[in-house]
Structures are given as C-alpha cells and as structure tokens.
Design a protein around this motif. Structure first.
Motif, PDB file in Angstrom:
ATOM      1  N   GLN A  99       0.836  -1.201   0.000  1.00  0.00           N
ATOM      2  CA  GLN A  99       0.000   0.000   0.000  1.00  0.00           C
ATOM      3  C   GLN A  99       0.871   1.252   0.000  1.00  0.00           C
ATOM      4  N   LYS A 100       1.955   1.213   0.789  1.00  0.00           N
ATOM      5  CA  LYS A 100       2.897   2.330   0.796  1.00  0.00           C
ATOM      6  C   LYS A 100       3.514   2.516  -0.591  1.00  0.00           C
ATOM      7  N   ASP A 102       2.373   1.645  -3.430  1.00  0.00           N
ATOM      8  CA  ASP A 102       1.364   2.141  -4.364  1.00  0.00           C
ATOM      9  C   ASP A 102       1.260   3.664  -4.268  1.00  0.00           C
ATOM     10  N   ASN A 103       1.321   4.179  -3.041  1.00  0.00           N
ATOM     11  CA  ASN A 103       1.310   5.638  -2.846  1.00  0.00           C
ATOM     12  C   ASN A 103       2.576   6.277  -3.402  1.00  0.00           C
ATOM     13  N   TRP A 104       3.711   5.592  -3.248  1.00  0.00           N
ATOM     14  CA  TRP A 104       4.973   6.125  -3.776  1.00  0.00           C
ATOM     15  C   TRP A 104       4.946   6.200  -5.291  1.00  0.00           C
ATOM     16  N   GLU A 106       2.409   6.943  -7.044  1.00  0.00           N
ATOM     17  CA  GLU A 106       1.667   8.169  -7.335  1.00  0.00           C
ATOM     18  C   GLU A 106       2.537   9.398  -7.113  1.00  0.00           C
ATOM     19  N   LEU A 107       3.347   9.364  -6.041  1.00  0.00           N
ATOM     20  CA  LEU A 107       4.259  10.475  -5.778  1.00  0.00           C
ATOM     21  C   LEU A 107       5.307  10.599  -6.884  1.00  0.00           C
ATOM     22  N   GLU A 111      -0.595  11.935  -9.988  1.00  0.00           N
ATOM     23  CA  GLU A 111      -1.934  11.376  -9.856  1.00  0.00           C
ATOM     24  C   GLU A 111      -2.561  11.057 -11.206  1.00  0.00           C
ATOM     25  N   TYR A 118       1.284   2.720 -15.446  1.00  0.00           N
ATOM     26  CA  TYR A 118       1.425   2.139 -14.102  1.00  0.00           C
ATOM     27  C   TYR A 118       1.727   0.652 -14.213  1.00  0.00           C
ATOM     28  N   TYR A 133       7.283  -2.707  -3.225  1.00  0.00           N
ATOM     29  CA  TYR A 133       8.011  -2.198  -2.055  1.00  0.00           C
ATOM     30  C   TYR A 133       9.489  -2.558  -2.132  1.00  0.00           C
ATOM     31  N   THR A 163      11.972   9.436  -5.336  1.00  0.00           N
ATOM     32  CA  THR A 163      10.862   9.210  -4.408  1.00  0.00           C
ATOM     33  C   THR A 163      11.276   8.263  -3.292  1.00  0.00           C
ATOM     34  N   ASN A 167      11.291   8.809   0.889  1.00  0.00           N
ATOM     35  CA  ASN A 167      10.205   8.179   1.639  1.00  0.00           C
ATOM     36  C   ASN A 167      10.506   6.827   2.265  1.00  0.00           C
TER      37      ASN A 167
END
Length: 266
Positions: A99-100, A102-104, A106-107, A111, A118, A133, A163, A167
């Motif tokens: 999940q982390k 997946d957010n990275w 996007e960063l 968006e 992707y 990850y 990124t 992060n």
C-alpha cells in the motif's frame, strides 16, 4: 495496486469480511480486482463452531489461505484456520508495504498516471524485485544501479530513486565511490599511505558508519560506506574522498573523486 488475475492455491491473501452466513464467511480479496472467496464454517476455526460470528466480524481484515479455485464457477475456497499468527503478521505487513509502495508510485509519477504506464512500471518492479516495495527499497539503498537489468527508461528510474530516497526507511544504506591518487614526489608512497589513512577518517568516523577503503589498481582506490540513511552515507563518502584528495594535493600530488571504476579489469 490490485492484481487483475487470480491467486494461486496455497497463497496467503489479505481480505475483508464482507458477509457472514451460518455456513461460512464471504471475504473480499483486497489484493485482487473483483475477487471474492468463501471460507466454509469448517475452515473458520479449529474445533466445533456454534456461531461463526463468535470468530469473525463484518469489515474485519483477515488473512486467509487459498484452498482451491474454480475459475469457471468464479469460486475461491479459503481457510482462516490454516493461517498461524506468524504468517498472519508477515502477510499483513507485506500488504501494508505494498500500500505504501502504491502511494509512492503516485508520488513518483503523479496522480494523472494512466493505468497502462502504471502496469508497465509495476510489472518491471515485480519481475525484478518480487514486489513494488522491494523495488523502492532497492532504489533507496542502491540508487540507479539497482535498475540496470530492467527495461525502465532513465526518467522512470530517476523518479523512482528520488521518491524512494525521500520516503523509504531502510535498515542501512551502502554507497560506493572511487578516488584516484597520484604523487610523483620522492616520498610519494608515504604520501599516498597518509592520504588513505585520512580517507578512513583517522578514527573519527561516526560509530553508526562503516567506512572501508580498498585498493583497486594504481592509481585507484574504492571507498565503501554503510550508514543508517542515504544522506549520511553520501556525506561520509564525499568527505572521505575529499580528505584524501586534499592531503595529496597539498603534498604535490593530484587526487580526483569519481563514481565509476576507471581502472581496467585484469
């Protein structure tokens, strides 16, 4: 990220309890698109079960083992009792990590990143590192070098590495650089030895940093630094090379720091 395919028998999956019936539990699979499985009452817990609701609740996040799949019937049979505490903990952590990641993504790519781009990047990371990850973690530790065997382009690699280093928390980071040292004076050998001692820090390197200088081939020396984070590792690497370069230059020689090895392989 959700997978569009099917899980494999024996796989551990993360799910959300969607519906509870007297005969079992329906579970939405959080890692797979539009996939739902059934855990029969006999697979909810060991021993005799009087009431399924004594063991699970609606919306509860669970880890289940895939027992069988019937694609033609769109059926996935699951077991909750076949998952031990250790497996449950590890699987949940891996899911949280994804999940982390997946957010990275996007960063890193914005968006507005389309599904096709992707999927292409995600598939590269999955193929080479096993998970999104792990791909970002490798980027934080090794930088662009981690992606030399992938088909990602330079811009994509730069976005991932940038990124990741902003992060990702990793247990340690290792960086490598090279310094070329030459001194034509009569005491040149001694000067080089002193410069290498200076590069190693003369005992003043922070305790959490492991710094090693090794001979590659005249006039080149490798500096490897292991540190808790990328910024510290990079700083220690550059300062190590600068200590050696400054000493040699002051004594009539030349020194130069560079990232890639330049001496020919023997």
């Amino acid at each position: 990220m959700k997978y569009s395919g099917w899980p494999e028998p024996g796989e551990l999956v993360v799910g959300r309890v969607d519906e509870i019936e007297d005969f079992g539990v329906f579970i939405d699979l959080l890692e797979y698109e539009d996939k739902r499985g059934l855990c029969h009452i006999s697979e909810v817990a060991s021993g005799w079960i009087k009431n399924v609701r004594d063991h699970v609740n609606v919306d509860q996040r669970v880890v289940a083992k895939v027992l069988d799949i019937d694609k033609s019937a769109q059926q996935i049979d699951l077991s909750l009792k076949d998952v031990n505490d250790h497996q449950r903990k590890d699987t949940i952590q891996e899911w949280k990590n994804e999940q982390k990641a997946d957010n990275w993504m996007e960063l890193a790519f914005g968006e507005d990143m389309d599904d096709e781009q992707y999927a292409a990047i995600a598939n590269e990371l999955l193929a080479d590192f096993g998970s999104l990850y792990d791909g970002f973690e490798a980027a934080a530790i090794h930088g662009a070098e981690a992606f030399e065997e992938t088909d990602l382009d330079e811009g994509e690699v730069e976005a991932i590495v940038g990124t990741a280093r902003e992060n990702v928390s990793v247990p340690y980071v290792k960086v490598t650089g090279y310094v070329s040292l030459e001194c034509p004076t009569g005491d040149g050998v001694d000067v080089i030895k002193e410069a290498l001692q200076a590069a190693e820090g003369n005992g003043e390197v922070p305790e959490e940093v492991d710094l090693e200088v090794t001979y590659v081939g005249s006039p080149e020396y490798r500096i490897e630094v292991q540190a808790p984070d990328y910024k510290t590792a990079e700083t220690e690497l550059e300062e190590s090379a600068e200590r050696a370069r400054a000493l040699v230059t002051e004594r009539g020689g030349t020194g130069r720091f560079h990232r890639e090895r330049e001496t020919d392989e023997e």
